[in-house]
Design a protein around this motif. Structure first.
Motif, PDB file in Angstrom:
ATOM      1  N   PRO A   1       0.848  -1.199   0.000  1.00  0.00           N
ATOM      2  CA  PRO A   1       0.000   0.000   0.000  1.00  0.00           C
ATOM      3  C   PRO A   1       0.887   1.254   0.000  1.00  0.00           C
ATOM      4  O   PRO A   1       2.002   1.239   0.532  1.00  0.00           O
ATOM      5  CB  PRO A   1      -0.785  -0.121   1.307  1.00  0.00           C
ATOM      6  N   GLU A   2       0.387   2.311  -0.571  1.00  0.00           N
ATOM      7  CA  GLU A   2       1.196   3.508  -0.825  1.00  0.00           C
ATOM      8  C   GLU A   2       1.998   3.981   0.386  1.00  0.00           C
ATOM      9  O   GLU A   2       3.215   4.131   0.304  1.00  0.00           O
ATOM     10  CB  GLU A   2       0.289   4.641  -1.298  1.00  0.00           C
ATOM     11  N   ARG A   3       1.359   4.270   1.492  1.00  0.00           N
ATOM     12  CA  ARG A   3       2.066   4.827   2.655  1.00  0.00           C
ATOM     13  C   ARG A   3       3.095   3.824   3.190  1.00  0.00           C
ATOM     14  O   ARG A   3       4.210   4.207   3.527  1.00  0.00           O
ATOM     15  CB  ARG A   3       1.094   5.209   3.765  1.00  0.00           C
ATOM     16  N   ALA A   4       2.712   2.556   3.269  1.00  0.00           N
ATOM     17  CA  ALA A   4       3.637   1.534   3.769  1.00  0.00           C
ATOM     18  C   ALA A   4       4.844   1.420   2.840  1.00  0.00           C
ATOM     19  O   ALA A   4       5.987   1.302   3.299  1.00  0.00           O
ATOM     20  CB  ALA A   4       2.926   0.191   3.899  1.00  0.00           C
ATOM     21  N   ARG A   5       4.603   1.467   1.531  1.00  0.00           N
ATOM     22  CA  ARG A   5       5.701   1.364   0.568  1.00  0.00           C
ATOM     23  C   ARG A   5       6.639   2.554   0.690  1.00  0.00           C
ATOM     24  O   ARG A   5       7.857   2.416   0.695  1.00  0.00           O
ATOM     25  CB  ARG A   5       5.173   1.263  -0.863  1.00  0.00           C
ATOM     26  N   MET A   6       6.065   3.752   0.769  1.00  0.00           N
ATOM     27  CA  MET A   6       6.902   4.941   0.857  1.00  0.00           C
ATOM     28  C   MET A   6       7.775   4.899   2.109  1.00  0.00           C
ATOM     29  O   MET A   6       8.981   5.157   2.043  1.00  0.00           O
ATOM     30  CB  MET A   6       6.028   6.191   0.824  1.00  0.00           C
TER      31      MET A   6
ATOM     32  N   LEU B   1      11.847   4.533   2.085  1.00  0.00           N
ATOM     33  CA  LEU B   1      12.630   5.607   2.692  1.00  0.00           C
ATOM     34  C   LEU B   1      13.458   5.113   3.880  1.00  0.00           C
ATOM     35  O   LEU B   1      14.604   5.522   4.053  1.00  0.00           O
ATOM     36  CB  LEU B   1      11.721   6.762   3.118  1.00  0.00           C
ATOM     37  N   HIS B   2      12.889   4.212   4.689  1.00  0.00           N
ATOM     38  CA  HIS B   2      13.604   3.748   5.881  1.00  0.00           C
ATOM     39  C   HIS B   2      14.557   2.588   5.582  1.00  0.00           C
ATOM     40  O   HIS B   2      15.757   2.680   5.847  1.00  0.00           O
ATOM     41  CB  HIS B   2      12.599   3.338   6.964  1.00  0.00           C
TER      42      HIS B   2
ATOM     43  N   ARG C   1      15.679   8.197   8.852  1.00  0.00           N
ATOM     44  CA  ARG C   1      15.146   7.909  10.189  1.00  0.00           C
ATOM     45  C   ARG C   1      13.639   8.183  10.170  1.00  0.00           C
ATOM     46  O   ARG C   1      13.143   8.965   9.356  1.00  0.00           O
ATOM     47  CB  ARG C   1      15.828   8.789  11.233  1.00  0.00           C
ATOM     48  N   HIS C   2      12.915   7.557  11.097  1.00  0.00           N
ATOM     49  CA  HIS C   2      11.466   7.731  11.144  1.00  0.00           C
ATOM     50  C   HIS C   2      11.080   9.204  11.380  1.00  0.00           C
ATOM     51  O   HIS C   2      10.062   9.663  10.862  1.00  0.00           O
ATOM     52  CB  HIS C   2      10.835   6.830  12.204  1.00  0.00           C
ATOM     53  N   GLU C   3      11.896   9.936  12.123  1.00  0.00           N
ATOM     54  CA  GLU C   3      11.611  11.356  12.346  1.00  0.00           C
ATOM     55  C   GLU C   3      11.669  12.129  11.026  1.00  0.00           C
ATOM     56  O   GLU C   3      10.833  13.005  10.782  1.00  0.00           O
ATOM     57  CB  GLU C   3      12.614  11.949  13.352  1.00  0.00           C
TER      58      GLU C   3
ATOM     59  N   SER D   1       4.791   6.515  11.097  1.00  0.00           N
ATOM     60  CA  SER D   1       5.868   6.040  10.223  1.00  0.00           C
ATOM     61  C   SER D   1       6.323   4.657  10.668  1.00  0.00           C
ATOM     62  O   SER D   1       6.470   3.747   9.852  1.00  0.00           O
ATOM     63  CB  SER D   1       7.043   7.029  10.241  1.00  0.00           C
ATOM     64  N   LYS D   2       6.516   4.496  11.969  1.00  0.00           N
ATOM     65  CA  LYS D   2       6.947   3.200  12.495  1.00  0.00           C
ATOM     66  C   LYS D   2       5.889   2.122  12.246  1.00  0.00           C
ATOM     67  O   LYS D   2       6.214   0.988  11.899  1.00  0.00           O
ATOM     68  CB  LYS D   2       7.255   3.312  13.990  1.00  0.00           C
ATOM     69  N   ALA D   3       4.624   2.495  12.420  1.00  0.00           N
ATOM     70  CA  ALA D   3       3.535   1.538  12.187  1.00  0.00           C
ATOM     71  C   ALA D   3       3.467   1.125  10.716  1.00  0.00           C
ATOM     72  O   ALA D   3       3.269  -0.056  10.395  1.00  0.00           O
ATOM     73  CB  ALA D   3       2.199   2.140  12.632  1.00  0.00           C
TER      74      ALA D   3
END
Length: 191
Positions: A140-145, A149-150, A156-158, A171-173
């Motif tokens: 899914p889009e947000r999970a993939r991005m 990125l991470h 970093r998640h921040e 972001s961590k979720a």
């Protein structure tokens, strides 16, 4: 495509730090020839990151074009305090994410892994036709991005939370969600 990749690799190999600095300064002064050489040296990297973020070749092509259009405008902001490739990487990620937001309606329909898309994915996976890149594209889009990125790009998640306008916990979720889906799809969900 292989010949163009060799050309990009050759261009990057010849791109020494001193030469890079001179080209950047010339491009910052409006030298289009210098800018074209920067484009030749970095288009492969920019496209690769855009593809990993978008999961779609056509969107990645469009995002790559947008990056280089914006780069021409933003090149004056580069101050040589960090490596140009690092700065360009950050610019690429931000512009690609912004571009994807504009494409959200189409993108959500295209990469929803529910229903028939999930069935098609499982059929491809059972025949061994799916590689890791294909799994990542189907997230899914947000999970993939967040995953790209991470895990791939090392943010970093921040930093991701700031780039994607979300909470650090989100972001961590999303990263955890991506890992779980990848494990499931790759047959490693026996934990």
């Amino acid at each position: 495509m292989e010949n163009s990749q060799c050309t990009v690799v050759d261009a990057q190999a010849a791109f020494t730090t001193a030469r890079e600095k001179a080209l950047i300064e010339a491009a910052q002064s409006g030298d289009k020839q210098a800018y074209h050489q920067i484009y030749d040296a970095y288009v492969g990297r920019v496209h690769a990151l855009s593809y990993r973020l978008t999961g779609d070749h056509a969107l990645a092509e469009d995002a790559t074009q947008e990056v280089f259009i914006q780069l021409w405008r933003k090149l004056g902001n580069y101050n040589h305090k960090s490596k140009f490739s690092t700065w360009l990487h950050s610019v690429t990620a931000n512009i690609t994410v912004s571009y994807m937001r504009k494409q959200r309606g189409w993108f959500q329909r295209m990469f929803n892994i529910e229903g028939s898309a999930a069935e098609q994915f499982h059929a491809e996976a059972s025949t061994g036709e799916v590689d890791l890149e294909s799994y990542i594209v189907r997230l899914p889009e947000r999970a993939r991005m967040v995953f790209v990125l991470h895990a791939v790009e090392g943010y970093r998640h921040e930093e991701i939370a700031s780039m994607l306008n979300m909470a650090v916990g989100s972001s961590k979720a999303q990263f955890h969600r991506a890992k779980q889906l990848l494990k499931e799809w790759m047959g490693y969900d026996n934990d």
